[in-house]
Design an enzyme around this catalytic site. Sequence first.
Site, PDB file in Angstrom:
ATOM      1  CE1 TYR A 151      13.936  41.785 -51.166  1.00 28.86           C
ATOM      2  CE2 TYR A 151      13.959  43.016 -53.224  1.00 28.86           C
ATOM      3  CZ  TYR A 151      14.475  42.020 -52.423  1.00 28.86           C
ATOM      4  OH  TYR A 151      15.538  41.268 -52.865  1.00 28.86           O
ATOM      5  CE1 TYR A 164      19.531  40.300 -50.627  1.00 29.52           C
ATOM      6  CE2 TYR A 164      20.737  40.763 -52.657  1.00 29.52           C
ATOM      7  CZ  TYR A 164      19.622  40.262 -52.017  1.00 29.52           C
ATOM      8  OH  TYR A 164      18.605  39.710 -52.748  1.00 29.52           O
ATOM      9  CG  ASP A 213      27.765  38.302 -54.585  1.00 29.10           C
ATOM     10  OD1 ASP A 213      27.595  38.586 -55.792  1.00 29.10           O
ATOM     11  OD2 ASP A 213      26.827  38.222 -53.760  1.00 29.10           O
ATOM     12  CE  LYS A 253      21.275  43.244 -58.561  1.00 27.73           C
ATOM     13  NZ  LYS A 253      21.699  42.484 -57.378  1.00 27.73           N
TER      14      LYS A 253
HETATM   15  C1  LIG Z   1      21.277  41.241 -56.622  1.00 27.10           C
HETATM   16  C2  LIG Z   1      22.357  40.513 -55.917  1.00 27.10           C
HETATM   17  C3  LIG Z   1      22.306  39.115 -55.729  1.00 27.10           C
HETATM   18  C4  LIG Z   1      21.106  38.293 -56.132  1.00 27.10           C
HETATM   19  O1  LIG Z   1      20.875  38.310 -57.497  1.00 27.10           O
HETATM   20  P1  LIG Z   1      19.404  37.886 -58.056  1.00 27.10           P
HETATM   21  O2  LIG Z   1      19.590  37.856 -59.524  1.00 27.10           O
HETATM   22  O3  LIG Z   1      18.477  38.953 -57.583  1.00 27.10           O
HETATM   23  O4  LIG Z   1      19.080  36.566 -57.474  1.00 27.10           O
HETATM   24  C5  LIG Z   1      23.372  38.497 -55.119  1.00 27.10           C
HETATM   25  N1  LIG Z   1      24.440  39.193 -54.707  1.00 27.10           N
HETATM   26  C6  LIG Z   1      24.539  40.538 -54.865  1.00 27.10           C
HETATM   27  C7  LIG Z   1      25.761  41.245 -54.412  1.00 27.10           C
HETATM   28  C8  LIG Z   1      23.491  41.239 -55.457  1.00 27.10           C
HETATM   29  O5  LIG Z   1      23.561  42.572 -55.582  1.00 27.10           O
END
Ligand SMILES: *Cc1c(COP(=O)(O)O)cnc(C)c1O
Length: 413
Positions: A10, A138, A235, A264
Amino acid sequence: MNNNQVWYPYRQMQHDFAEYEVVHAEKEFIFLKDGNRLIDGVSSWWAAIHGYNHPELNKVINEQVSKFSHIMLGGFTHQPVKQLASKLVEITPEGLNHIFFSDSGSVGVEVALKMAVQFWANKGQSIKNKFISLKGAYHGDTFKTMEVGDDSDYNQSFANVLNKGFYVSPPYNSNDTNKSIHELECILSNNSEKIAAFICEPILQGAAGFKVYGAEFLKIAYKLCKQYNVLFIADEVATGFGRTGKLFACEHARITPDIMVLGKGLTGGYIGHAATIVTSEVFNAFLGDNYETAFMHGPTFMGNPLACAVALKSIEIFDRDDYLLKIKQIEKIFIANFENFKDFRIKEIRILGGFIALEFIDNKVLEGFQSYAIENGVWLRPFGNCLYIAPSYIIEENSLIKLVYVIKEWFNK
Ligand SMILES: *Cc1c(COP(=O)(O)O)cnc(C)c1O
């Protein structure tokens, strides 16, 4: 030395930025090459929930390295992957029973989206292949995750490539819940025969600018999805593992999504890994006599034994050391310090579990903040017109207070 061989995330690489070189990290502290020590307020993008260099996590990962650091999951299995799967089934909402591992959050979401489309295809309804998502969402940086995302800063160059679906405005103000529900119901009643799934970041949207919406919306949205025969994907890559005050954000609404994605914090921030967890109803739709109905996807490093071993230990520590209580205490400190904090430049302050975001009317107020923070020994990164703290849960109270004060002092300068 040439500073542009590494292409940073970024980042407009034309500008010459000082990247801070890290030589060591321990607990909530990051040590820089220049001798500076920073208190980490960001947990390496919310992942390092135990801080850095945790002795128990180091130990399990070292033990696993000396057995085998990787083995393909095609044709082989191993204890770490089986034990982690069993643990995740135990701690995630009742009914989530089967886990597909992958190497990052984006891929984990990608897997969820592919599963949703194939779920319907396997039932002879391949026309059900579109998605509904939330405005500002996102879900990752790969193509399909950009499609369900809604952030032009990330994907404007790809606008002509992306095959966008439907979007609903989340109720950031609880008075808007009915409006959002109505919007969702209109989309569902007009298009449900085309829609595979609804996907959301439950309760807390990250890259949208740390927006928070109520569990009530989530609960009703879930019911509507069931009613209209649409899968519900949560998600929880960012919200999972306590960030919103519950182990998983779906628990605020007491729902079991059809598919949940974790990432994460899954490995305590040690190694990239993700889990896409599904109900038996989803899983069973892939069973059959031939490969046509099977899920033909297999990341090379899925179920990596180092990642699984460290994730398993991370979950054990989370439970044993009552991290939910630690998170409650972090929340209390945020509330005590910011509940009555007023400044004409602040638009809104949002606190939720181990998380606080300050949204500003104009991001000009953040000019120079990053270097000011570094000078004061803290690592906080402005994001758009927001500033946030997502600390590791083991952070000492005086470190947390320091993070809070550095922000507050900024307004008194
Ligand atoms: C960080 C994130 C992703 C992507 O995860 P990466 O390990 O960076 O590919 C997907 N969804 C959400 C809600 C996120 O915060």
